[in-house]
Design a protein around this motif. Structure first.
Motif, PDB file in Angstrom:
ATOM      1  N   LEU A   1     138.293 -39.415  -2.827  1.00 41.22           N
ATOM      2  CA  LEU A   1     136.775 -39.667  -2.862  1.00 41.22           C
ATOM      3  C   LEU A   1     135.884 -38.487  -2.936  1.00 41.22           C
ATOM      4  CD1 LEU A   1     137.127 -42.470  -0.330  1.00 41.22           C
ATOM      5  CD2 LEU A   1     136.470 -42.835  -2.750  1.00 41.22           C
ATOM      6  N   ASN A   2     136.539 -37.352  -2.201  1.00 37.19           N
ATOM      7  CA  ASN A   2     135.849 -35.876  -2.282  1.00 37.19           C
ATOM      8  C   ASN A   2     136.224 -35.118  -3.805  1.00 37.19           C
ATOM      9  OD1 ASN A   2     134.805 -33.572  -1.872  1.00 37.19           O
ATOM     10  ND2 ASN A   2     135.006 -33.831   0.318  1.00 37.19           N
ATOM     11  N   PRO A   3     135.356 -34.929  -4.697  1.00 36.32           N
ATOM     12  CA  PRO A   3     135.674 -34.342  -5.727  1.00 36.32           C
ATOM     13  C   PRO A   3     136.318 -32.857  -5.167  1.00 36.32           C
ATOM     14  CG  PRO A   3     133.691 -35.354  -6.090  1.00 36.32           C
ATOM     15  CD  PRO A   3     134.044 -35.380  -4.627  1.00 36.32           C
ATOM     16  N   GLU A   4     135.653 -32.136  -4.419  1.00 32.24           N
ATOM     17  CA  GLU A   4     136.237 -30.660  -4.186  1.00 32.24           C
ATOM     18  C   GLU A   4     137.667 -30.532  -3.656  1.00 32.24           C
ATOM     19  OE1 GLU A   4     134.791 -27.823  -4.353  1.00 32.24           O
ATOM     20  OE2 GLU A   4     132.897 -28.286  -5.114  1.00 32.24           O
ATOM     21  N   VAL A   5     138.034 -31.838  -2.765  1.00 33.31           N
ATOM     22  CA  VAL A   5     139.396 -31.819  -2.305  1.00 33.31           C
ATOM     23  C   VAL A   5     140.444 -32.532  -3.319  1.00 33.31           C
ATOM     24  CG1 VAL A   5     140.835 -33.266  -0.489  1.00 33.31           C
ATOM     25  CG2 VAL A   5     138.687 -32.203   0.210  1.00 33.31           C
ATOM     26  N   ALA A   6     140.018 -33.400  -4.182  1.00 38.61           N
ATOM     27  CA  ALA A   6     140.725 -34.066  -4.975  1.00 38.61           C
ATOM     28  C   ALA A   6     140.960 -33.086  -6.313  1.00 38.61           C
ATOM     29  CB  ALA A   6     140.228 -35.320  -5.592  1.00 38.61           C
ATOM     30  N   GLY A   7     140.177 -32.123  -6.479  1.00 37.11           N
ATOM     31  CA  GLY A   7     140.075 -31.374  -7.632  1.00 37.11           C
ATOM     32  C   GLY A   7     139.595 -31.917  -8.841  1.00 37.11           C
ATOM     33  N   ARG A   8     138.849 -33.023  -8.658  1.00 35.38           N
ATOM     34  CA  ARG A   8     138.226 -34.066  -9.677  1.00 35.38           C
ATOM     35  C   ARG A   8     136.815 -33.622 -10.061  1.00 35.38           C
ATOM     36  NH1 ARG A   8     134.860 -38.291  -8.678  1.00 35.38           N
ATOM     37  NH2 ARG A   8     135.842 -38.360  -6.363  1.00 35.38           N
ATOM     38  N   ALA A   9     136.861 -33.466 -11.314  1.00 37.12           N
ATOM     39  CA  ALA A   9     135.319 -32.869 -11.795  1.00 37.12           C
ATOM     40  C   ALA A   9     134.345 -33.864 -11.948  1.00 37.12           C
ATOM     41  CB  ALA A   9     135.645 -32.436 -13.234  1.00 37.12           C
ATOM     42  N   ASP A  10     133.199 -33.621 -11.148  1.00 38.16           N
ATOM     43  CA  ASP A  10     132.016 -34.468 -11.350  1.00 38.16           C
ATOM     44  C   ASP A  10     130.984 -33.466 -11.608  1.00 38.16           C
ATOM     45  OD1 ASP A  10     131.467 -32.976  -9.102  1.00 38.16           O
ATOM     46  OD2 ASP A  10     131.060 -34.582  -7.836  1.00 38.16           O
TER      47      ASP A  10
ATOM     48  N   LEU B   1     116.362 -27.754  -5.320  1.00 36.71           N
ATOM     49  CA  LEU B   1     115.475 -28.963  -5.381  1.00 36.71           C
ATOM     50  C   LEU B   1     114.052 -28.688  -5.255  1.00 36.71           C
ATOM     51  CD1 LEU B   1     118.034 -31.600  -3.531  1.00 36.71           C
ATOM     52  CD2 LEU B   1     117.773 -31.127  -5.818  1.00 36.71           C
ATOM     53  N   TYR B   2     113.375 -29.513  -5.900  1.00 41.46           N
ATOM     54  CA  TYR B   2     111.704 -29.670  -5.760  1.00 41.46           C
ATOM     55  C   TYR B   2     111.154 -30.924  -5.593  1.00 41.46           C
ATOM     56  CZ  TYR B   2     112.669 -25.110  -8.003  1.00 41.46           C
ATOM     57  OH  TYR B   2     112.991 -23.952  -8.428  1.00 41.46           O
ATOM     58  N   PRO B   3     109.857 -30.940  -4.804  1.00 42.95           N
ATOM     59  CA  PRO B   3     109.282 -32.416  -4.664  1.00 42.95           C
ATOM     60  C   PRO B   3     109.556 -33.165  -6.049  1.00 42.95           C
ATOM     61  CG  PRO B   3     108.212 -30.508  -3.524  1.00 42.95           C
ATOM     62  CD  PRO B   3     109.188 -29.940  -4.395  1.00 42.95           C
ATOM     63  N   GLY B   4     109.804 -34.650  -5.591  1.00 43.16           N
ATOM     64  CA  GLY B   4     109.678 -35.448  -6.924  1.00 43.16           C
ATOM     65  C   GLY B   4     111.080 -35.518  -7.514  1.00 43.16           C
ATOM     66  N   MET B   5     112.055 -35.013  -6.575  1.00 37.95           N
ATOM     67  CA  MET B   5     113.546 -35.425  -7.167  1.00 37.95           C
ATOM     68  C   MET B   5     114.249 -36.119  -6.078  1.00 37.95           C
ATOM     69  SD  MET B   5     114.408 -31.266  -8.445  1.00 37.95           S
ATOM     70  CE  MET B   5     116.050 -31.685  -9.111  1.00 37.95           C
ATOM     71  N   PRO B   6     113.854 -37.342  -5.830  1.00 39.35           N
ATOM     72  CA  PRO B   6     114.783 -38.020  -4.817  1.00 39.35           C
ATOM     73  C   PRO B   6     115.740 -39.078  -5.580  1.00 39.35           C
ATOM     74  CG  PRO B   6     112.752 -39.581  -5.616  1.00 39.35           C
ATOM     75  CD  PRO B   6     112.750 -38.090  -6.325  1.00 39.35           C
ATOM     76  N   GLY B   7     116.411 -39.727  -4.765  1.00 39.10           N
ATOM     77  CA  GLY B   7     117.570 -40.788  -5.202  1.00 39.10           C
ATOM     78  C   GLY B   7     118.515 -39.921  -5.814  1.00 39.10           C
ATOM     79  N   LEU B   8     119.336 -38.963  -5.231  1.00 33.95           N
ATOM     80  CA  LEU B   8     120.433 -38.378  -5.731  1.00 33.95           C
ATOM     81  C   LEU B   8     121.690 -38.794  -5.351  1.00 33.95           C
ATOM     82  CD1 LEU B   8     119.195 -34.534  -5.933  1.00 33.95           C
ATOM     83  CD2 LEU B   8     119.386 -35.990  -8.019  1.00 33.95           C
ATOM     84  N   THR B   9     122.495 -39.435  -6.288  1.00 32.98           N
ATOM     85  CA  THR B   9     123.692 -40.009  -5.796  1.00 32.98           C
ATOM     86  C   THR B   9     124.796 -39.094  -5.452  1.00 32.98           C
ATOM     87  OG1 THR B   9     124.735 -40.012  -7.864  1.00 32.98           O
ATOM     88  CG2 THR B   9     123.460 -42.055  -7.278  1.00 32.98           C
ATOM     89  N   GLU B  10     125.540 -39.395  -4.401  1.00 34.80           N
ATOM     90  CA  GLU B  10     126.467 -38.395  -3.845  1.00 34.80           C
ATOM     91  C   GLU B  10     127.389 -37.583  -4.974  1.00 34.80           C
ATOM     92  OE1 GLU B  10     129.905 -38.814  -0.149  1.00 34.80           O
ATOM     93  OE2 GLU B  10     128.335 -40.229  -0.615  1.00 34.80           O
ATOM     94  N   ASN B  11     127.590 -38.277  -5.886  1.00 32.68           N
ATOM     95  CA  ASN B  11     128.533 -37.464  -6.808  1.00 32.68           C
ATOM     96  C   ASN B  11     127.613 -36.698  -8.039  1.00 32.68           C
ATOM     97  OD1 ASN B  11     131.318 -37.742  -5.765  1.00 32.68           O
ATOM     98  ND2 ASN B  11     131.679 -39.139  -7.211  1.00 32.68           N
ATOM     99  N   SER B  12     126.397 -36.883  -7.856  1.00 28.64           N
ATOM    100  CA  SER B  12     125.456 -35.895  -8.476  1.00 28.64           C
ATOM    101  C   SER B  12     124.631 -34.866  -7.609  1.00 28.64           C
ATOM    102  CB  SER B  12     124.494 -36.850  -9.441  1.00 28.64           C
ATOM    103  OG  SER B  12     123.622 -37.616  -8.463  1.00 28.64           O
ATOM    104  N   PHE B  13     125.095 -34.566  -6.506  1.00 27.52           N
ATOM    105  CA  PHE B  13     124.510 -33.888  -5.516  1.00 27.52           C
ATOM    106  C   PHE B  13     125.689 -32.973  -4.921  1.00 27.52           C
ATOM    107  CE2 PHE B  13     122.970 -32.883  -1.179  1.00 27.52           C
ATOM    108  CZ  PHE B  13     121.747 -32.271  -1.315  1.00 27.52           C
ATOM    109  N   ILE B  14     125.115 -31.688  -4.792  1.00 25.41           N
ATOM    110  CA  ILE B  14     126.117 -30.511  -4.316  1.00 25.41           C
ATOM    111  C   ILE B  14     126.984 -31.020  -2.992  1.00 25.41           C
ATOM    112  CG2 ILE B  14     124.295 -29.423  -2.928  1.00 25.41           C
ATOM    113  CD1 ILE B  14     125.802 -26.710  -4.033  1.00 25.41           C
TER     114      ILE B  14
END
Length: 452
Positions: free
Chosen positions: A270-279, A289-302
């Motif tokens: 489930l954790n790409p860093e642990v799994a070695g899975r590219a996301d 990030l800058y204001p106006g950038m809400p709603g980032l899903t877990e696998n599209s966030f650092i």
């Protein structure tokens, strides 16, 4: 299970409202509806006792019975995200056995209703032809009368898998067209062909160890689905040659569809860093990030799980009045973190699975004008789900420090919670602010997250 039954009733009611709405608009007759009852059969994510927060065990923190009983009155409220126990999952998959994550039985069976008054003459009939989820889009394209795209935005597309099920709509005796289908989930594998299913169980989520440590040692079973829909009678001993043929077919289909190499890790994946899975963020160590950038899903966030990291916010604090609100947050009330300001004072809360809240806060308010607010987390290391030390800095000066004894190393949420700048959307990480009215009242220039 009562909560699940209530949810099912609610979903049915709301779908009924949608159908009534389409009817009222005069659009129902020419609307193609697929109503699929669940995704992969009964959910075994709830472990043997059930869970209050569904992803607790996935984060290495199973919930024992005393804890579950202590939260019993909250089940079904907005404060719960439960999952029933494995036994109920098996009951829910009847007449098949097993459930989600398995590649046979209830793990690959869900009922479906298709309605299209203008396009289907048959009414209230059953269809037994094998159909897979990948057949839905080809069916829609067939109904609309357009081909699958070969190029999208200049990018050549892979051939779309699946077979239109439209051939069966008005002919219950039509020969089956989806004749072969492989399935693989965390080492559990199966292959379907013309009414036969060969399958093996390599892993069961509620068992601490895998069934075998070698894929070649897995025991395969064989079923005739046209005579044994629930997969109760294993025919592998009676038809060994058929089983061998099906096993070879699985290897052929797996190679064709890039299934190999097999990976039998479970929560670790489930954790790409642990799994070695590219996301999207794989390998990236910094994100601004800058204001106006809400709603980032877990696998599209650092990634901030099981790693040391720093959050740096460049802020403008107005003169007079107490600044408040969320600077940066991720996930919500069933696990996550938030960097925010209360009565002018910076504060950080780490919510561990809705069980423990670790709070680090300054006693002094932020000065007016430009402020650099930093949260620095030093992870203890030693694997996933460990603790660490968090420190708050204002304009380079340490203003607060504290221990975070436990963290969530696999995932923050399975409920589509997101990372947000300047607010905490959906459910709140903490009760320190209003669930909906929590926007930062100062000005955010940018927020930078760096992981190590």
């Amino acid at each position: 299970m009562e909560v699940y039954a209530t949810l099912t009733e609610s979903a049915d009611f709301e779908v009924g409202r949608l159908v009534d709405g389409l009817k009222g608009l005069g659009m129902l007759d020419n609307t193609l509806i697929f109503y699929i009852f669940g995704d992969n059969g009964g959910s075994v994510v709830g472990d043997l006792n059930g869970t209050f927060v569904e992803w607790s065990s996935l984060n290495g923190a199973p919930e024992d019975v005393p804890y579950l009983l202590s939260r019993l009155k909250e089940y079904g409220t907005e404060n719960s995200y439960p999952n029933y126990a494995v036994g109920w999952a098996m009951a829910g998959s009847t007449p098949a056995t097993l459930g989600i994550t398995f590649s046979s039985g209830g793990g690959i069976m869900s009922g479906m209703v298709v309605q299209w008054p203008a396009g289907i003459k048959s009414k209230g009939e059953k269809r037994r032809q094998y159909t897979h989820l990948i057949d839905v889009v080809p069916t829609i394209l067939d109904a609309v009368g357009i081909p699958a795209p070969k190029v999208v935005n200049g990018v050549e597309q892979l051939p779309m898998p699946g077979v239109s099920m439209r051939y069966s709509f008005d002919n219950g005796n039509a020969p089956e067209r989806h004749r072969v289908q492989y399935t693989e989930t965390a080492g559990n594998r199966s292959i379907y062909q013309d009414g036969w299913l060969a399958a093996t169980i390599h892993s069961a989520l509620w068992e601490p160890k895998l069934r075998t440590d070698d894929f070649s040692k897995d025991k395969w079973e064989l079923y005739n689905l046209r005579e044994d829909f629930g997969q109760a009678t294993d025919l592998s001993a009676q038809f060994p040659q058929k089983l061998e043929q099906m096993q070879a077919l699985f290897i052929e289909e797996a190679r064709k569809n890039n299934v190999f190499p097999l990976d039998d890790r479970r929560a670790e994946r489930l954790n790409p860093e642990v799994a070695g899975r590219a996301d999207i963020m794989y390998g990236r160590k910094e994100l601004t990030l800058y204001p106006g950038m809400p709603g980032l899903t877990e696998n599209s966030f650092i990634n901030t799980k099981s790693v040391s990291h720093t959050i740096t916010a460049e802020l403008e604090i107005p003169k007079g009045g107490a600044t408040k609100g969320v600077v940066m947050s991720q996930a919500g009330m069933f696990g996550g973190w938030s960097l925010y300001v209360v009565d002018g004072r910076p504060k950080y809360t780490y919510n561990w699975l809705a069980r423990e809240h670790y709070v680090i806060e300054s006693h002094d308010p932020l000065p007016s004008g430009h402020v650099t607010l930093v949260y620095d987390f030093k992870y203890d290391g030693g694997g996933q789900h460990k603790g660490g030390t968090g420190t708050l800095y204002v304009n380079g000066k340490k203003v607060a420090e504290g221990r975070i004894a436990k963290t969530m190393g696999s995932l923050y949420s399975l409920a589509a919670e997101t990372a947000n700048i300047g607010e905490d959307a959906y459910s709140p990480v903490t009760n320190d602010y209003d669930p909906w009215d929590n926007a930062f009242t100062g000005t955010i220039a940018k927020v930078t997250i760096k992981s190590q």
